[in-house]
Design an enzyme around this catalytic site. Structure first.
Site, PDB file in Angstrom:
ATOM      1  N   GLU A 115      -6.820   4.666   8.110  1.00  0.00           N
ATOM      2  CA  GLU A 115      -6.622   6.088   7.778  1.00  0.00           C
ATOM      3  C   GLU A 115      -7.891   6.673   7.166  1.00  0.00           C
ATOM      4  OE1 GLU A 115      -2.999   5.512   5.562  1.00  0.00           O
ATOM      5  OE2 GLU A 115      -1.989   4.973   7.438  1.00  0.00           O
ATOM      6  N   SER A 125       3.662  -1.862  10.453  1.00  0.00           N
ATOM      7  CA  SER A 125       5.116  -1.873  10.658  1.00  0.00           C
ATOM      8  C   SER A 125       5.745  -3.236  10.369  1.00  0.00           C
ATOM      9  CB  SER A 125       5.467  -1.406  12.076  1.00  0.00           C
ATOM     10  OG  SER A 125       5.051  -0.065  12.261  1.00  0.00           O
ATOM     11  N   HIS A 159      -9.518   0.963   5.352  1.00  0.00           N
ATOM     12  CA  HIS A 159      -8.222   1.236   5.974  1.00  0.00           C
ATOM     13  C   HIS A 159      -8.427   2.212   7.129  1.00  0.00           C
ATOM     14  CE1 HIS A 159      -4.124   2.533   6.624  1.00  0.00           C
ATOM     15  NE2 HIS A 159      -3.739   1.457   5.952  1.00  0.00           N
ATOM     16  N   LYS A 183       0.104   4.229  -0.298  1.00  0.00           N
ATOM     17  CA  LYS A 183      -0.571   5.409   0.275  1.00  0.00           C
ATOM     18  C   LYS A 183      -0.344   6.621  -0.640  1.00  0.00           C
ATOM     19  CE  LYS A 183      -0.268   3.221   4.741  1.00  0.00           C
ATOM     20  NZ  LYS A 183      -0.171   3.306   6.201  1.00  0.00           N
ATOM     21  N   GLY A 238       2.604   2.523  10.811  1.00  0.00           N
ATOM     22  CA  GLY A 238       3.522   3.648  10.642  1.00  0.00           C
ATOM     23  C   GLY A 238       4.241   4.068  11.921  1.00  0.00           C
ATOM     24  N   ASN A 262       0.864  -1.183   0.000  1.00  0.00           N
ATOM     25  CA  ASN A 262       0.000   0.000   0.000  1.00  0.00           C
ATOM     26  C   ASN A 262       0.901   1.234   0.000  1.00  0.00           C
ATOM     27  OD1 ASN A 262      -1.833   2.032   0.459  1.00  0.00           O
ATOM     28  ND2 ASN A 262      -2.452   1.325   2.503  1.00  0.00           N
ATOM     29  N   GLU A 275      -5.023  -4.921  10.705  1.00  0.00           N
ATOM     30  CA  GLU A 275      -4.021  -3.871  10.864  1.00  0.00           C
ATOM     31  C   GLU A 275      -4.276  -3.139  12.184  1.00  0.00           C
ATOM     32  OE1 GLU A 275      -2.296  -2.722   6.746  1.00  0.00           O
ATOM     33  OE2 GLU A 275      -3.935  -1.355   7.207  1.00  0.00           O
ATOM     34  N   GLY A 305       2.960  -1.081   4.311  1.00  0.00           N
ATOM     35  CA  GLY A 305       2.945   0.341   4.005  1.00  0.00           C
ATOM     36  C   GLY A 305       4.356   0.834   3.698  1.00  0.00           C
TER      37      GLY A 305
HETATM   38  P1  13P Z   1       3.091   0.520   7.691  1.00  0.00           P
HETATM   39  O1  13P Z   1       3.617  -0.769   7.132  1.00  0.00           O
HETATM   40  O2  13P Z   1       3.798   1.736   7.193  1.00  0.00           O
HETATM   41  O3  13P Z   1       2.981   0.463   9.194  1.00  0.00           O
HETATM   42  O4  13P Z   1       1.591   0.669   7.148  1.00  0.00           O
HETATM   43  C1  13P Z   1       0.739  -0.410   7.201  1.00  0.00           C
HETATM   44  C2  13P Z   1      -0.477  -0.084   6.440  1.00  0.00           C
HETATM   45  O5  13P Z   1      -1.220   0.820   6.789  1.00  0.00           O
HETATM   46  C3  13P Z   1      -0.746  -0.840   5.209  1.00  0.00           C
HETATM   47  O6  13P Z   1      -2.024  -0.611   4.730  1.00  0.00           O
END
Ligand code: 13P
Length: 264
Positions: free
Chosen positions: A107, A223, A105, A11, A183, A9, A177, A244
């Site tokens: 976010e 992460s 997601h 983003k 993140g 992803n 997640e 991510g």
């Molecule tokens: P990170 O791997 O940066 O923690 O993000 C995970 C994520 O949100 C994937 O959709």
């Protein structure tokens, strides 16, 4: 046997040149590894890339002849079409050659106030238009601290995803997640990931049936990186990852892909 999947992803990251460089480096690595894996009777897991909307067609074109590498969108609108300035419909995503869409997601749940009802409508659009929904669920830290994390995840799945019948659900992928791990550099421990993935699988078995539960891929995200992927993936109920930050670095992302090959 259920599908093993490593998804990236991206983003809202990468300029076009950076995106092109990332994809071409990844392609070289895949090309290089494919034959040697084949000679050992192994193959790469399914790889799904989720670039930002403007890059989808480019990435689709680059991997068009690659079996096992597909492309998805990070979001879709919950209506079929209409006066929704700035939005993108599931049908549009499908017609440019993408096959997956991320829905729910954290976010989008937190920054764009997407609720369960809206997410259920988005999953409907995805299915109606032949896209595989990658449905995300996960608790925030206070939920875990208050031991509410199972209930929170169950609620998200029941309201957003379990409106489907068993044949429809078989087309979906679930991504667990934990929001506190996204993140932040804080990963769920392999034990925490396994515990939640097993819980989700049991939820599917109880709400539908064991056969479907055994078939569904449940990915871990939060992460996940080149160092911890193998431990996370070694769990019996972790079928891959939704990555991510580490998906923006081709060498790291490829290590994560290889970690899943070695799961066997
Ligand atoms: P990170 O791997 O940066 O923690 O993000 C995970 C994520 O949100 C994937 O959709």
């Amino acid at each position: 046997m259920r599908k093993k999947i490593v998804a990236g992803n991206w983003k809202m990251n990468l300029g076009l040149e950076e995106a092109k460089a990332l994809v071409s480096e990844l392609k070289v690595k895949i090309d290089h590894q494919k034959d040697s894996l084949q000679s050992h009777g192994q193959k790469l897991p399914e790889v799904v890339l989720f670039p930002a909307f403007p890059y989808i067609t480019r990435v689709v074109d680059i991997f068009t002849t690659y079996e096992g590498v597909s492309v998805g969108a990070q979001n879709c609108h919950h209506e079929e079409e209409g006066a929704f300035t700035g939005e993108v419909a599931a049908r549009m995503i499908k017609t440019v050659g993408a096959s997956h869409v991320i829905i729910g997601h954290s976010e989008r749940r937190s920054q764009f106030r997407e609720d369960d009802q809206l997410l259920a409508a988005k999953t409907k659009q995805a299915l109606k238009n032949g896209l595989t929904p990658v449905f995300c669920c996960g608790e925030v830290l206070p939920d875990r601290e208050n031991n509410q994390h199972f209930q929170v995840v169950a609620d998200q799945l029941q309201k957003g995803l379990f409106w489907m019948d068993d044949q429809q659900l078989a087309h979906a992928v679930i991504a667990y997640e934990p929001v506190w791990a996204i993140g932040t550099g804080k990963t769920a421990s392999p034990g925490q990931a396994q515990e939640m993935h097993a819980y989700i699988r049991k939820l599917i078995a109880d709400s539908y049936n064991q056969e479907l539960a055994d078939k569904m891929s449940i990915l871990y995200g939060g992460s996940c990186n080149a160092k911890n992927a193998a431990d996370l993936f070694s769990n019996p109920d972790v079928d891959g990852g939704l990555i991510g930050g580490a998906s923006l670095k081709p060498a790291d992302f490829f290590e994560i892909i290889l970690a899943l090959v070695n799961k066997g």
